[in-house]
Design an enzyme around this catalytic site. Sequence first.
Site, PDB file in Angstrom:
ATOM      1  N   HIS A  49     -39.678 -27.925  10.945  1.00  0.00           N
ATOM      2  CA  HIS A  49     -39.770 -26.474  11.140  1.00  0.00           C
ATOM      3  C   HIS A  49     -41.046 -25.891  10.521  1.00  0.00           C
ATOM      4  O   HIS A  49     -41.449 -24.783  10.885  1.00  0.00           O
ATOM      5  CB  HIS A  49     -38.563 -25.780  10.518  1.00  0.00           C
ATOM      6  CG  HIS A  49     -37.379 -25.651  11.429  1.00  0.00           C
ATOM      7  ND1 HIS A  49     -37.461 -25.088  12.679  1.00  0.00           N
ATOM      8  CD2 HIS A  49     -36.071 -25.992  11.261  1.00  0.00           C
ATOM      9  CE1 HIS A  49     -36.254 -25.086  13.231  1.00  0.00           C
ATOM     10  NE2 HIS A  49     -35.395 -25.639  12.399  1.00  0.00           N
ATOM     11  N   HIS A  77     -35.749 -32.687   9.879  1.00  0.00           N
ATOM     12  CA  HIS A  77     -35.549 -31.494  10.702  1.00  0.00           C
ATOM     13  C   HIS A  77     -36.145 -30.255  10.027  1.00  0.00           C
ATOM     14  O   HIS A  77     -36.951 -29.533  10.627  1.00  0.00           O
ATOM     15  CB  HIS A  77     -34.054 -31.289  10.974  1.00  0.00           C
ATOM     16  CG  HIS A  77     -33.752 -30.115  11.848  1.00  0.00           C
ATOM     17  ND1 HIS A  77     -33.591 -30.214  13.207  1.00  0.00           N
ATOM     18  CD2 HIS A  77     -33.621 -28.811  11.549  1.00  0.00           C
ATOM     19  CE1 HIS A  77     -33.365 -29.015  13.715  1.00  0.00           C
ATOM     20  NE2 HIS A  77     -33.373 -28.137  12.722  1.00  0.00           N
ATOM     21  N   GLU A  78     -35.760 -30.029   8.782  1.00  0.00           N
ATOM     22  CA  GLU A  78     -36.241 -28.808   8.102  1.00  0.00           C
ATOM     23  C   GLU A  78     -37.754 -28.865   7.896  1.00  0.00           C
ATOM     24  O   GLU A  78     -38.447 -27.859   8.015  1.00  0.00           O
ATOM     25  CB  GLU A  78     -35.512 -28.596   6.775  1.00  0.00           C
ATOM     26  CG  GLU A  78     -33.977 -28.589   6.861  1.00  0.00           C
ATOM     27  CD  GLU A  78     -33.404 -27.723   7.971  1.00  0.00           C
ATOM     28  OE1 GLU A  78     -34.055 -26.737   8.368  1.00  0.00           O
ATOM     29  OE2 GLU A  78     -32.302 -28.044   8.471  1.00  0.00           O
ATOM     30  N   ASP A 128     -26.459 -14.856  16.421  1.00  0.00           N
ATOM     31  CA  ASP A 128     -25.946 -16.092  15.838  1.00  0.00           C
ATOM     32  C   ASP A 128     -25.503 -17.071  16.927  1.00  0.00           C
ATOM     33  O   ASP A 128     -25.615 -18.275  16.768  1.00  0.00           O
ATOM     34  CB  ASP A 128     -24.773 -15.799  14.896  1.00  0.00           C
ATOM     35  CG  ASP A 128     -25.263 -15.225  13.556  1.00  0.00           C
ATOM     36  OD1 ASP A 128     -26.466 -15.390  13.250  1.00  0.00           O
ATOM     37  OD2 ASP A 128     -24.458 -14.619  12.847  1.00  0.00           O
ATOM     38  N   TYR A 136     -30.788 -26.765  20.562  1.00  0.00           N
ATOM     39  CA  TYR A 136     -31.223 -27.960  19.829  1.00  0.00           C
ATOM     40  C   TYR A 136     -31.379 -29.168  20.749  1.00  0.00           C
ATOM     41  O   TYR A 136     -32.416 -29.825  20.790  1.00  0.00           O
ATOM     42  CB  TYR A 136     -30.182 -28.339  18.764  1.00  0.00           C
ATOM     43  CG  TYR A 136     -30.068 -27.387  17.612  1.00  0.00           C
ATOM     44  CD1 TYR A 136     -29.290 -26.228  17.721  1.00  0.00           C
ATOM     45  CD2 TYR A 136     -30.702 -27.627  16.404  1.00  0.00           C
ATOM     46  CE1 TYR A 136     -29.158 -25.354  16.658  1.00  0.00           C
ATOM     47  CE2 TYR A 136     -30.572 -26.743  15.335  1.00  0.00           C
ATOM     48  CZ  TYR A 136     -29.795 -25.615  15.472  1.00  0.00           C
ATOM     49  OH  TYR A 136     -29.675 -24.752  14.427  1.00  0.00           O
ATOM     50  N   GLU A 160     -35.705 -24.517  17.670  1.00  0.00           N
ATOM     51  CA  GLU A 160     -34.761 -25.615  17.407  1.00  0.00           C
ATOM     52  C   GLU A 160     -34.949 -26.819  18.327  1.00  0.00           C
ATOM     53  O   GLU A 160     -34.803 -27.954  17.897  1.00  0.00           O
ATOM     54  CB  GLU A 160     -33.321 -25.087  17.481  1.00  0.00           C
ATOM     55  CG  GLU A 160     -33.016 -24.000  16.443  1.00  0.00           C
ATOM     56  CD  GLU A 160     -33.229 -24.449  15.007  1.00  0.00           C
ATOM     57  OE1 GLU A 160     -33.413 -25.661  14.767  1.00  0.00           O
ATOM     58  OE2 GLU A 160     -33.222 -23.586  14.110  1.00  0.00           O
ATOM     59  N   GLU A 177     -34.680 -23.851   6.892  1.00  0.00           N
ATOM     60  CA  GLU A 177     -36.094 -24.163   6.696  1.00  0.00           C
ATOM     61  C   GLU A 177     -36.861 -23.064   5.968  1.00  0.00           C
ATOM     62  O   GLU A 177     -37.963 -22.708   6.377  1.00  0.00           O
ATOM     63  CB  GLU A 177     -36.732 -24.439   8.061  1.00  0.00           C
ATOM     64  CG  GLU A 177     -36.744 -23.242   9.043  1.00  0.00           C
ATOM     65  CD  GLU A 177     -35.511 -23.095   9.911  1.00  0.00           C
ATOM     66  OE1 GLU A 177     -34.441 -23.626   9.532  1.00  0.00           O
ATOM     67  OE2 GLU A 177     -35.592 -22.442  10.969  1.00  0.00           O
TER      68      GLU A 177
HETATM   69 ZN   LIG Z   1     -33.407 -26.040  12.746  1.00  0.00          ZN
END
Ligand SMILES: [Zn+2]
Length: 617
Positions: A310, A306-307, A384, A392, A329, A282
């Site tokens: 954001h 989704h993006e 990460d 999510y 997320e 994003e």
């Molecule tokens: Zn995302």
Amino acid sequence: MRLFPLLAFGTLLLPVAAQANDPNSYAEPDQVRVTHLDLDLTIDFPHQQLAGQATLKLDWQNPQAQSLVLDTRDLKIARIEALAADGKATPLQYALAPRDQQLGSKLTIATPKHPAQVRIVYATTPEASGLQWLTPAQTADKKAPFMFSQSESIHARSWVPLQDSPAIRFTYDAHVSAPKNIRVVMSAINDATHPLDGDFTFDQPHPIPSYLLAIAAGDLAVKETGPRSAVYAEPSVVDKAAHEFEDTEKLIEATEKLYGPYAWGRYDILVLPPSFPFGGMENPNMTFATPTVLVGDKSLVSLVSHELAHSWSGNLVTSAAWRDIWLNEGFTTYVQGRITEAVYGKSQADEEALLSARALQKSIGAMAENAQKLAPDPRGVGADDALSDVAYDKGSWFLRTLEQRFGRADFDAYLKGYFAHFAWHSITTEQMLDYMKPNLIEKYPGKMSWDEVKAWVYGEGIPKDAPLPDSPRFDAIDRERSDFLAGTLAADKLDAKGWNTQEWMYFLDRLPDAPALDKMQQLDAAWHLTGTPNAEIGMRWYSHAIAAGDKAVWNAAAEHMTRIGRIYLTTPLYKALVKTPDGLTFAEQVYAKAKAGYHPLTQQVVERIIAKAKKVD
Ligand SMILES: [Zn+2]
């Protein structure tokens, strides 16, 4: 970012840095904060490096502070100087600590006089974890080299020396030199009519966290998709991309109707080569997207929802540390569903929600206890690794539960107020909860207890009464799958002609982990799944067929694994192969060929899978 369920490798235990509030950064924002970044970089394709300077504007917090501490990884520092208001430069002493494997090298700059600006002259190295350099042969059109960044989670530090923590926001501008005929784009307002003269400037006037810093350069064409949107892609891809993303303006309008005006101006999409390790990223004003969603029927456009989502949850209101990433997320996956529902209908949105919920139900029990929590103990989570399907899919499930309990009208008003209240800020889970308590839970008593909220946020697993959407089409697929597996329905009698991508995904997702070989062979004979151009279907098909012992699919699987570098679509095939000695040997052969085309992050994940399998042997 959209990675989709993946990376459940157990969590890395990180060394806890001195900084208490973000264990994944050496920055000391209680001493000094970066407020603006001025970048001047040259893109050097032959040497795979960015070289130039970063000038940081500083806001000193502690009058006794002696130094400016920055995050770096694999950077070559040439010199560092303080800049006076009149532009006069004075050299500064600095120390670059030995490289920590996760965090990189702490850069400590002696600044007892508290300069207003510090300039670092530096270059990146070809090993930069946040950059990928592609030769012309590794692109779709094979004409020009290509490079792009992926800064989330803690990879911005591999191409810019900065305070690499989502808690710190700064504005930026940039001047970038590139070879002629190359187009450079950044996570800022981009000018589609900019001449390809090798001389680009950018301005991001809104304060962003470092993980949203982004750059890409290559042979890029542009096509408008709406009054404030365009797609950027290699010339042979741009028409297909513009068609797939032609609803972009509708998606923006649908989101604005729910949560208020789009704050960033333009919303463009850059389609990257297939080696992009994620589904989408994003980056403000310029979403970076995988070409694997260009399937021709818009069935995977939820990636854009989704993006785009954001732009509210993540870029406008940002999680302050990686441990709080579910605020980005989980909220975004919820908003994504609402956008999909508004533009493509409830049935599509319900199917997508069910797909992820069912997958999470299957996977969460095998995760470490801490990893099952929305807000885990930060000491057990690498930056990460925090981006797991818990953030999510459990996060969005919690928000769907809130919507159901409080009713859509009141919950929508609450969420719109939340985005407005925290706009342009980075917040922790606890700050979110402090806002939620009076503004939702106590405002509408009797809908949800505070203990239930705490169970969702700090508890393991999924609360028993978590609501699931109904999907008659998925129910029918469940029946067909069990009849097929029981042998009472032949493969060619499955009612699959009209199945969309999500319906095939659902059918394949819920096959046994190691199905019977003859069943897989019958499915393939009837529906020709081997060789599918749809990578979502391919990933699920090949991993089940490999697990069933169907060696006939290996070569087509290898083609899929070599063509696609997206972690989520490629690594399940490696995981399926390495379970047998023959498969492990084959996986190593495929990786040897595919490696050069993979992003450093994809390489890391595949190498971990292979190393782990070899240890077990
Ligand atoms: Zn995302």
